[in-house]
Design a protein around this motif. Structure first.
Motif, PDB file in Angstrom:
ATOM      1  N   VAL A 151       0.829  -1.204   0.000  1.00  0.00           N
ATOM      2  CA  VAL A 151       0.000   0.000   0.000  1.00  0.00           C
ATOM      3  C   VAL A 151       0.869   1.263   0.000  1.00  0.00           C
ATOM      4  O   VAL A 151       0.508   2.262  -0.623  1.00  0.00           O
ATOM      5  CB  VAL A 151      -1.012   0.004   1.172  1.00  0.00           C
ATOM      6  N   MET A 152       2.005   1.228   0.672  1.00  0.00           N
ATOM      7  CA  MET A 152       2.896   2.381   0.695  1.00  0.00           C
ATOM      8  C   MET A 152       3.500   2.606  -0.689  1.00  0.00           C
ATOM      9  O   MET A 152       3.574   3.726  -1.172  1.00  0.00           O
ATOM     10  CB  MET A 152       4.008   2.153   1.716  1.00  0.00           C
ATOM     11  N   ARG A 153       3.899   1.521  -1.332  1.00  0.00           N
ATOM     12  CA  ARG A 153       4.478   1.632  -2.669  1.00  0.00           C
ATOM     13  C   ARG A 153       3.441   2.126  -3.682  1.00  0.00           C
ATOM     14  O   ARG A 153       3.751   2.919  -4.559  1.00  0.00           O
ATOM     15  CB  ARG A 153       5.053   0.298  -3.098  1.00  0.00           C
TER      16      ARG A 153
ATOM     17  N   TYR B 188       1.269   6.667  -6.889  1.00  0.00           N
ATOM     18  CA  TYR B 188       0.132   7.561  -7.077  1.00  0.00           C
ATOM     19  C   TYR B 188       0.560   9.021  -6.925  1.00  0.00           C
ATOM     20  O   TYR B 188       0.077   9.899  -7.636  1.00  0.00           O
ATOM     21  CB  TYR B 188      -0.944   7.184  -6.047  1.00  0.00           C
ATOM     22  N   MET B 189       1.480   9.297  -6.021  1.00  0.00           N
ATOM     23  CA  MET B 189       1.905  10.682  -5.730  1.00  0.00           C
ATOM     24  C   MET B 189       3.109  11.136  -6.558  1.00  0.00           C
ATOM     25  O   MET B 189       3.422  12.327  -6.590  1.00  0.00           O
ATOM     26  CB  MET B 189       2.240  10.803  -4.242  1.00  0.00           C
ATOM     27  N   ALA B 190       3.783  10.237  -7.255  1.00  0.00           N
ATOM     28  CA  ALA B 190       5.053  10.548  -7.921  1.00  0.00           C
ATOM     29  C   ALA B 190       4.954  11.698  -8.920  1.00  0.00           C
ATOM     30  O   ALA B 190       5.887  12.491  -9.042  1.00  0.00           O
ATOM     31  CB  ALA B 190       5.596   9.302  -8.614  1.00  0.00           C
ATOM     32  N   GLU B 191       3.850  11.824  -9.611  1.00  0.00           N
ATOM     33  CA  GLU B 191       3.729  12.890 -10.606  1.00  0.00           C
ATOM     34  C   GLU B 191       3.656  14.278  -9.956  1.00  0.00           C
ATOM     35  O   GLU B 191       3.875  15.285 -10.629  1.00  0.00           O
ATOM     36  CB  GLU B 191       2.506  12.661 -11.494  1.00  0.00           C
ATOM     37  N   LEU B 192       3.395  14.329  -8.662  1.00  0.00           N
ATOM     38  CA  LEU B 192       3.229  15.602  -7.959  1.00  0.00           C
ATOM     39  C   LEU B 192       4.467  16.054  -7.203  1.00  0.00           C
ATOM     40  O   LEU B 192       4.537  17.214  -6.788  1.00  0.00           O
ATOM     41  CB  LEU B 192       2.071  15.497  -6.952  1.00  0.00           C
TER      42      LEU B 192
ATOM     43  N   PRO C 258      14.395   7.055  -7.333  1.00  0.00           N
ATOM     44  CA  PRO C 258      14.019   5.863  -8.104  1.00  0.00           C
ATOM     45  C   PRO C 258      13.117   4.975  -7.229  1.00  0.00           C
ATOM     46  O   PRO C 258      13.340   4.839  -6.035  1.00  0.00           O
ATOM     47  CB  PRO C 258      15.372   5.188  -8.373  1.00  0.00           C
ATOM     48  N   GLY C 259      12.086   4.422  -7.815  1.00  0.00           N
ATOM     49  CA  GLY C 259      11.116   3.649  -7.044  1.00  0.00           C
ATOM     50  C   GLY C 259       9.991   4.512  -6.511  1.00  0.00           C
ATOM     51  O   GLY C 259       9.109   4.038  -5.807  1.00  0.00           O
TER      52      GLY C 259
END
Length: 97
Positions: free
Chosen positions: A65-67, A72-76, A81-82
């Motif tokens: 769930v954390m990954r 989900y948040m990476a684009e913001l 890496p990861g």
């Protein structure tokens, strides 16, 4: 942590709709009284949380769930890496216990 330009409103919206399973994982890890603050000029985020005795927060990065949340948040946000959010250590300057 640091947001990308133009992502403040979406970052807030996603946290306002925090996934119940992520909230459960954070609480189960011993995290409570968790706040994230934004410096609107620099887009830096500052997180403050309290940990219960026996907390297991170091294991959170291994949870699916954390990954998923990081993906989900990476684009913001600025990420490693990861997709783990980039974090910078701050120097303590004052504390009044």
């Amino acid at each position: 942590m640091k947001l990308k330009p133009g992502s403040v409103d979406e970052y807030r919206r996603r946290h306002d709709e925090l996934w119940p399973e992520l909230e459960e994982a954070l609480l189960d890890a011993g995290i409570y009284d968790y706040s994230i603050f934004l410096d609107e000029e620099t887009l830096h985020l500052f997180a403050v949380l309290k940990l219960r005795p026996g907390e297991t927060s170091a294991a959170l990065p291994q949870l699916p769930v954390m990954r998923r949340w990081w993906d989900y948040m990476a684009e913001l946000m600025e990420v490693e890496p990861g997709n783990r959010p980039k974090e910078w250590a701050l120097t303590p300057m004052f504390h009044l216990p």
